[in-house]
Design a protein around this motif. Structure first.
Motif, PDB file in Angstrom:
ATOM      1  N   MET A   1      -6.184  -6.081  -7.807  1.00 42.15           N
ATOM      2  CA  MET A   1      -5.686  -4.816  -8.351  1.00 42.15           C
ATOM      3  C   MET A   1      -5.971  -3.654  -7.401  1.00 42.15           C
ATOM      4  SD  MET A   1      -6.478  -5.284 -12.398  1.00 42.15           S
ATOM      5  CE  MET A   1      -5.945  -3.667 -12.805  1.00 42.15           C
ATOM      6  N   ILE A   2      -7.119  -3.656  -6.755  1.00 41.51           N
ATOM      7  CA  ILE A   2      -7.452  -2.593  -5.805  1.00 41.51           C
ATOM      8  C   ILE A   2      -6.511  -2.645  -4.605  1.00 41.51           C
ATOM      9  CG2 ILE A   2      -9.206  -1.833  -4.145  1.00 41.51           C
ATOM     10  CD1 ILE A   2     -11.283  -2.569  -6.314  1.00 41.51           C
ATOM     11  N   ILE A   3      -6.229  -3.836  -4.101  1.00 42.87           N
ATOM     12  CA  ILE A   3      -5.306  -3.977  -2.971  1.00 42.87           C
ATOM     13  C   ILE A   3      -3.918  -3.470  -3.344  1.00 42.87           C
ATOM     14  CG2 ILE A   3      -4.102  -5.660  -1.519  1.00 42.87           C
ATOM     15  CD1 ILE A   3      -6.747  -7.288  -1.531  1.00 42.87           C
ATOM     16  N   ILE A   4      -3.436  -3.823  -4.514  1.00 49.27           N
ATOM     17  CA  ILE A   4      -2.125  -3.354  -4.970  1.00 49.27           C
ATOM     18  C   ILE A   4      -2.129  -1.829  -5.119  1.00 49.27           C
ATOM     19  CG2 ILE A   4      -0.516  -3.364  -6.924  1.00 49.27           C
ATOM     20  CD1 ILE A   4      -1.212  -6.349  -7.258  1.00 49.27           C
ATOM     21  N   GLY A   5      -3.219  -1.259  -5.632  1.00 50.66           N
ATOM     22  CA  GLY A   5      -3.323   0.201  -5.777  1.00 50.66           C
ATOM     23  C   GLY A   5      -3.285   0.925  -4.447  1.00 50.66           C
ATOM     24  N   VAL A   6      -3.977   0.381  -3.451  1.00 52.54           N
ATOM     25  CA  VAL A   6      -3.966   1.006  -2.121  1.00 52.54           C
ATOM     26  C   VAL A   6      -2.568   0.953  -1.519  1.00 52.54           C
ATOM     27  CG1 VAL A   6      -4.807   0.735   0.247  1.00 52.54           C
ATOM     28  CG2 VAL A   6      -6.418   0.635  -1.658  1.00 52.54           C
ATOM     29  N   LEU A   7      -1.897  -0.176  -1.634  1.00 55.19           N
ATOM     30  CA  LEU A   7      -0.533  -0.296  -1.104  1.00 55.19           C
ATOM     31  C   LEU A   7       0.422   0.668  -1.809  1.00 55.19           C
ATOM     32  CD1 LEU A   7      -0.266  -4.160  -0.658  1.00 55.19           C
ATOM     33  CD2 LEU A   7      -0.518  -2.432   1.128  1.00 55.19           C
ATOM     34  N   ALA A   8       0.267   0.817  -3.115  1.00 58.90           N
ATOM     35  CA  ALA A   8       1.123   1.744  -3.862  1.00 58.90           C
ATOM     36  C   ALA A   8       0.849   3.187  -3.451  1.00 58.90           C
ATOM     37  CB  ALA A   8       0.907   1.567  -5.357  1.00 58.90           C
ATOM     38  N   ALA A   9      -0.424   3.525  -3.231  1.00 57.18           N
ATOM     39  CA  ALA A   9      -0.770   4.889  -2.824  1.00 57.18           C
ATOM     40  C   ALA A   9      -0.174   5.232  -1.466  1.00 57.18           C
ATOM     41  CB  ALA A   9      -2.284   5.052  -2.786  1.00 57.18           C
ATOM     42  N   ILE A  10      -0.005   4.250  -0.622  1.00 58.92           N
ATOM     43  CA  ILE A  10       0.602   4.479   0.691  1.00 58.92           C
ATOM     44  C   ILE A  10       2.120   4.552   0.576  1.00 58.92           C
ATOM     45  CG2 ILE A  10       1.002   3.437   2.950  1.00 58.92           C
ATOM     46  CD1 ILE A  10      -1.849   2.249   2.708  1.00 58.92           C
ATOM     47  N   ALA A  11       2.722   3.690  -0.218  1.00 56.74           N
ATOM     48  CA  ALA A  11       4.181   3.554  -0.261  1.00 56.74           C
ATOM     49  C   ALA A  11       4.882   4.628  -1.087  1.00 56.74           C
ATOM     50  CB  ALA A  11       4.546   2.178  -0.798  1.00 56.74           C
ATOM     51  N   VAL A  12       4.304   5.054  -2.196  1.00 58.10           N
ATOM     52  CA  VAL A  12       4.999   5.978  -3.101  1.00 58.10           C
ATOM     53  C   VAL A  12       5.355   7.301  -2.422  1.00 58.10           C
ATOM     54  CG1 VAL A  12       4.709   7.351  -5.207  1.00 58.10           C
ATOM     55  CG2 VAL A  12       4.200   4.907  -5.222  1.00 58.10           C
ATOM     56  N   PRO A  13       4.440   7.988  -1.721  1.00 64.01           N
ATOM     57  CA  PRO A  13       4.846   9.245  -1.071  1.00 64.01           C
ATOM     58  C   PRO A  13       5.935   9.058  -0.017  1.00 64.01           C
ATOM     59  CG  PRO A  13       2.461   9.088  -1.161  1.00 64.01           C
ATOM     60  CD  PRO A  13       3.005   7.765  -1.599  1.00 64.01           C
ATOM     61  N   VAL A  14       5.908   7.931   0.667  1.00 67.29           N
ATOM     62  CA  VAL A  14       6.936   7.668   1.679  1.00 67.29           C
ATOM     63  C   VAL A  14       8.299   7.547   1.007  1.00 67.29           C
ATOM     64  CG1 VAL A  14       7.753   5.988   3.367  1.00 67.29           C
ATOM     65  CG2 VAL A  14       5.344   6.597   3.295  1.00 67.29           C
TER      66      VAL A  14
END
Length: 150
Positions: free
Chosen positions: A25-38
């Motif tokens: 879940m932490i890995i998915i959260g980090v990836l989402a935090a990077i991808a959403v603003p882009v």
């Protein structure tokens, strides 16, 4: 034989541990935090690119018109995303703006000058200005409302 199979089934892991699930879940959260603003900035970039395209087309129409004539012209659009029209003594050129874009343009008889300002539907995107010196992008939230050729 049967006893060994039953013992193997009883001792076998039944699923994931809580730690393993939390790490995923932490890995998915980090990836989402990077991808959403882009992904969110892509919409603004697309609107500004459509404004650049519209400004370039209208600017080229002005330049093509001035190859043959020096009469003062004006450009107008009926509504955001509507038709644009360059007019001198008669209609010179017409075309369709991209959805949400609006145009303001002006021209002069001195040195066959012109300028075109294309704005997107979102003022935060900035605006595009094209004139005889080329295409310029401005990140101003309150774009110019008129266009005076140099």
């Amino acid at each position: 034989m049967m006893a060994r199979i039953q013992k193997s089934i009883r001792e076998k892991d039944a699923g994931f541990t809580l730690i393993e699930l939390l790490v995923v879940m932490i890995i998915i959260g980090v990836l989402a935090a990077i991808a959403v603003p882009v992904f969110l900035s892509q919409r603004s970039k697309a609107r500004l690119t459509s404004a650049k395209s519209d400004a370039s087309v209208i600017g080229k129409e002005f330049a093509a018109y001035y190859v043959d004539s020096a009469l003062a012209t004006t450009a107008s659009s009926t509504a955001a995303g509507g038709d644009w029209k360059i007019t001198a003594t008669a209609d010179v050129a017409t075309g369709k703006l991209s959805a949400g874009n609006s145009v303001t343009a002006g021209s002069g008889t001195v040195n066959r000058t012109y300028c075109v300002v294309v704005r997107t539907s979102d003022p935060a995107d900035g605006y595009v200005l094209v004139d005889g010196t080329g295409l310029k992008t401005f990140a101003n939230a309150t774009p110019v409302t008129s266009c005076t050729p140099a």
